[in-house]
Design a protein around this motif. Structure first.
Motif: not given
Length: 245
Positions: A148-159
């Motif tokens: 949660t809250g990691t750059p990876e999590s945010i990027q996958y959500d955006l993707q």
């Protein structure tokens, strides 16, 4: 000296005058130069930014094309009011996200998303190819596996959201996903700061995906509407918490 921040979906930093446009544009959005004021002299800018007059004038042309500046005879270069700016320009959106969350801007972004993304989900349910469905599912699975809250999590959500816009089969919607990338990323990042948001949002994302996979257009639209509505609430809570700190 010029800053170094760059975003893969903006295009103004490929040249020296683009770097100058980035720096001055960021200052305008941040409020360093208020609407209606005359910008400092060319000599001052050239000295401060260590650039030529040619690069500076080209930068002014870039910002004028975005509706941010206007050259007036015998007065100089004027900062235009915010309502004149091209708010869908990738650079303007990137600068708006870089200056930090502003309640009115975030509200406008979320209202915009609530208009666009449910229709994209509806169209994706009608038009998505098997390959596109696999891509959306892969992004969802990566979201589940990310912390949660990691750059990876945010990027996958955006993707996930961008892939649905692309799967709509509407080339304008697909392009729009890249245009608003910086702003949507900021919106997602704000939502992720609320405790428990990941546990709440993952089932909502999955509901959107399953409706699209089932080619249920009305359910896909409703699921996306609810997902965006829930995100708006999470962002509001996050903004309230930031205001209290």
């Amino acid at each position: 000296m010029l800053g170094t921040h760059n975003n893969s979906r903006t295009f103004s930093r490929r040249s020296l005058h683009g770097q100058v446009a980035h720096e001055i544009g960021l200052r305008i959005v941040r409020g360093d130069y208020q609407p209606g004021i005359v910008l400092p002299s060319e000599e001052r800018f050239c000295t401060e930014l260590e650039v030529s007059r040619t690069a500076l004038r080209e930068a002014f042309k870039v910002l004028s094309s975005k509706g941010m500046l206007e050259a007036r005879p015998k007065r100089g270069t004027i900062v235009k009011p915010r309502e004149s700016w091209n708010m869908l320009d990738p650079d303007v959106m990137n600068w708006s996200s870089l200056v930090g969350p502003k309640r009115d801007y975030i509200r406008s972004l979320n209202e915009f998303r609530s208009i666009i993304e449910p229709m994209a989900a509806q169209l994706a349910a009608e038009r998505a190819t098997d390959e596109q469905l696999e891509g959306i599912e892969a992004a969802l699975e990566k979201m589940k596996g990310a912390q949660t809250g990691t750059p990876e999590s945010i990027q996958y959500d955006l993707q996930f959201h961008q892939l649905i816009l692309h799967a709509s089969g509407n080339e304008l919607l697909a392009t729009l996903g890249y245009v608003i990338e910086s702003a949507v990323e900021q919106s997602i990042r704000l939502a992720h700061t609320r405790r428990g948001v990941r546990e709440d949002s993952l089932p909502l994302h999955e509901s959107v995906y399953l409706a699209i996979k089932a080619h249920n257009s009305s359910e896909a639209r409703a699921a996306m509407e609810y997902l965006i509505k829930k995100a708006i609430v999470d962002i509001q809570i996050s903004l309230d918490q930031l205001r209290k700190t």
